[in-house]
Write an enzyme that holds these catalytic residues in place. Structure first.
Site, PDB file in Angstrom:
ATOM      1  N   PHE A 150      31.434  33.669  49.767  1.00 38.55           N
ATOM      2  CA  PHE A 150      31.335  32.203  49.672  1.00 38.55           C
ATOM      3  C   PHE A 150      32.386  31.592  48.754  1.00 38.55           C
ATOM      4  CE2 PHE A 150      29.026  33.179  45.740  1.00 38.55           C
ATOM      5  CZ  PHE A 150      29.486  32.176  44.906  1.00 38.55           C
ATOM      6  N   LYS A 174      33.723  37.199  60.538  1.00 37.91           N
ATOM      7  CA  LYS A 174      32.341  36.777  60.246  1.00 37.91           C
ATOM      8  C   LYS A 174      32.400  36.091  58.881  1.00 37.91           C
ATOM      9  CE  LYS A 174      29.012  37.465  58.131  1.00 37.91           C
ATOM     10  NZ  LYS A 174      28.464  36.427  57.198  1.00 37.91           N
ATOM     11  N   SER A 227      29.987  41.108  47.197  1.00 38.99           N
ATOM     12  CA  SER A 227      29.327  41.705  46.029  1.00 38.99           C
ATOM     13  C   SER A 227      29.323  43.234  46.100  1.00 38.99           C
ATOM     14  CB  SER A 227      27.894  41.178  45.959  1.00 38.99           C
ATOM     15  OG  SER A 227      27.218  41.562  47.138  1.00 38.99           O
ATOM     16  N   CYS A 282      36.260  36.043  41.458  1.00 39.14           N
ATOM     17  CA  CYS A 282      36.234  37.492  41.202  1.00 39.14           C
ATOM     18  C   CYS A 282      37.225  37.875  40.126  1.00 39.14           C
ATOM     19  CB  CYS A 282      36.541  38.245  42.483  1.00 39.14           C
ATOM     20  SG  CYS A 282      38.194  37.890  43.056  1.00 39.14           S
ATOM     21  N   GLU A 382      27.837  41.500  36.425  1.00 42.75           N
ATOM     22  CA  GLU A 382      28.724  40.388  36.759  1.00 42.75           C
ATOM     23  C   GLU A 382      27.844  39.135  36.804  1.00 42.75           C
ATOM     24  OE1 GLU A 382      30.023  40.050  40.888  1.00 42.75           O
ATOM     25  OE2 GLU A 382      32.005  39.425  40.203  1.00 42.75           O
TER      26      GLU A 382
END
Ligand code: NAD
Length: 497
Positions: A150, A174, A227, A282, A382
């Protein structure tokens, strides 16, 4: 009226027949902005078959023509830069300037894909034996796939399909089920730029749809960003089904601050890299490792962070937007509470953050912890929120040991005025992307995005030359031509036999 997001199959934007639909929301107020289908097996099958058929003609299209498509595409993306950024803001909540950066970072990859002719060059050695030459060429693989997260709705899809398609493959994307709208607009512009209508296909959904792609025998590669648990699942399942997989995962990025660094630069860069994009990058800096005298800078850091506040995408005073969902916000708030309970000092607490006019948004204010130790969950996990934690150490050696003991290896940086300290850090650190007085060292697309260890599963990374190797196969030819076969002169008679 709430739009129903279409699939892109066989060059047609079409409504899914699925009975299962997901809400796409605006994180600034959690209103529903679209309905997203979880594609049926028949629909995914059709997308893959169409991509496989398209590959047979697309791979024969001359390389300069494929390069020209990318040139047109990057031009069109630039023309629609603001419009794309606004759409991206509507589904992520990112402030407009940051959304523009997200789109821009993707445009740069398309520019790199336009260099495909030189990227496709092979190698030659003449006379590997008498009169024998060996040369290599690279050829596309077939149908490639991508599954995106996202947090960069434009940049990350653009890491993938332009490079794969420029190399002669076709692609099934996707997009993130939380932010599918930007990806759909990217696809519309790709077709408008002149892409044959079936080289890019888009299916939507979640685990079930991803697993279908991972197991499908026609799919040759899987590019994933997301993730850690999902990255592991993708890598294990994809490779089990004999696919080439690159899986980019989570991170915990440390900035080592030496006491000789420029303090004002350190504070500014720590603020921007930790709470920018609400910490949902990230490559965000989430750990400040304060060495020796730099431990004294915590109060200045607190003061600078306290001046930043989140807000709506079009609020030019806002430093960042909301978290992506109420679940993400609750997870971050839970970690903040754990940090307090485990004995870290909460210097600044953004848990009770409100933004005027948006009472239902997923807001978290800038949060700062000091006195953090490695066994605390705020260090281990995280957080993916606007939370900066400080670990205090006495030496550069201690800082290096801390970073190398952390399981992640996406990015890190050191701020110092000392070349020798910087040189030691870049050499000894077990992290794939290192910044020296640069907080977020994301390489531009002529290099590759090279996360290491727990932040990456695979061998070949995103964009740059590594992406071309990921999306192609090398063929090596060894050739001998006999001199006896060279015609000796014109034959002037009628050939009788
Ligand atoms: P996510 O793992 O929840 O989702 C990523 C994609 O996987 C989405 O398309 C989602 O629909 C799909 N998915 C979710 N659960 C799945 C399952 N069980 N099986 C198969 N597919 C599944 O990640 P996210 O929350 O969208 O993104 C945030 C994460 O991405 C953070 O951890 C961040 O660090 C990471 N990230 C890493 C990089 C990098 O380059 N290393 C870049 C950006 C984001």
């Amino acid at each position: 009226m709430i739009q129903h997001v279409p699939l892109l199959i066989d060059g047609e934007f079409r409504q899914s027949q699925s009975l299962q639909w997901i809400d796409v929301t605006n994180p600034a107020d959690n209103s529903v902005i679209a309905k997203l289908p979880c594609a049926t097996e028949d629909e995914i099958e059709e997308a893959i078959e169409s991509a496989a058929a398209a590959f047979q003609t697309w791979k024969e299209v001359p390389v300069p023509e494929r390069a020209r498509l990318m040139l047109s595409y990057q031009h069109l993306l630039k023309t629609h830069h603001d419009e794309l950024a606004e759409l991206l803001s509507s589904e992520t909540g990112k402030i407009f300037a940051d959304a523009k950066g997200d789109v821009w970072r993707g445009i740069e990859v398309v520019e790199q894909a336009a260099n495909i002719s030189s990227l496709m060059m092979g190698e030659t050695v003449e006379n590997v034996a008498t009169n024998i030459d060996t040369y290599s060429m690279i050829q596309p693989l077939g149908v490639c796939s991508g599954i995106t997260p996202f947090n960069f709705p434009a940049m990350i899809p653009l890491w993938m399909f332009p490079m794969a398609i420029a190399a002669g493959n076709t692609f099934v994307l996707k997009p993130s089920d939380q932010v599918p709208l930007t990806a759909m607009r990217l696809a519309e512009l790709f077709i408008e730029a002149g892409a044959p209508k079936d080289v890019l296909q888009i299916v939507h959904g979640q685990k079930e749809q991803v697993d279908y792609l991972l197991k499908h025998p026609t799919i040759r590669t899987v590019s994933f960003v997301g993730s850690v648990p999902v990255a592991r699942h993708i890598y294990q399942t994809g490779t089990h089904h004999l696919k080439r997989v690159q899986a980019f995962a989570g991170a915990k990025n440390h900035m080592v601050v030496m006491p000789d660094a420029n303090k004002a630069q350190v504070i500014n860069n720590l603020v921007g890299s930790s709470v920018g994009a609400a910490g949902q990058r990230c490559m965000a800096i989430s750990v400040a490792v304060l060495v020796d005298g730099a431990k004294e800078w915590i109060s200045d850091l607190k003061e600078a962070l306290a001046k930043v506040h989140p807000g709506a995408w079009d609020d030019t005073e806002a430093g960042y937007g909301p978290l992506i969902s109420p679940q993400a916000k609750n997870r971050v708030l839970g970690l903040i509470e754990e940090g307090k309970a485990q004995g870290a000092v909460c210097e600044l607490d953004g848990s009770h953050c409100e933004v005027a006019g948006y009472p239902d948004g997923n807001w978290v204010g800038p949060t700062l912890f000091s006195g953090v130790s490695p066994e605390m969950s705020i260090y281990q996990e995280e957080i993916f929120g606007p939370v900066l934690i400080c670990v205090e150490v006495d030496s550069l050696e201690e800082a290096i040991e801390l970073v190398n003991n952390n399981p992640y290896g996406n990015g890190t940086s050191i701020f110092t005025a000392c070349g020798a300290a910087a040189r030691k850090y870049q050499h000894e650190i077990q992290v794939g992307q290192v910044g020296i007085n640069v907080p977020i060292p994301v390489p531009l697309p002529f290099f590759s995005f090279t996360g290491w260890r727990g932040s990456f599963y695979g061998d070949l990374h995103a964009y740059g030359k590594q992406a071309i190797r990921f999306y192609t196969e090398t063929k090596t030819v060894t050739a001998r031509w006999f001199e006896d076969d060279i015609p000796t002169g014109p034959n002037l008679t009628i050939h009788l036999r």
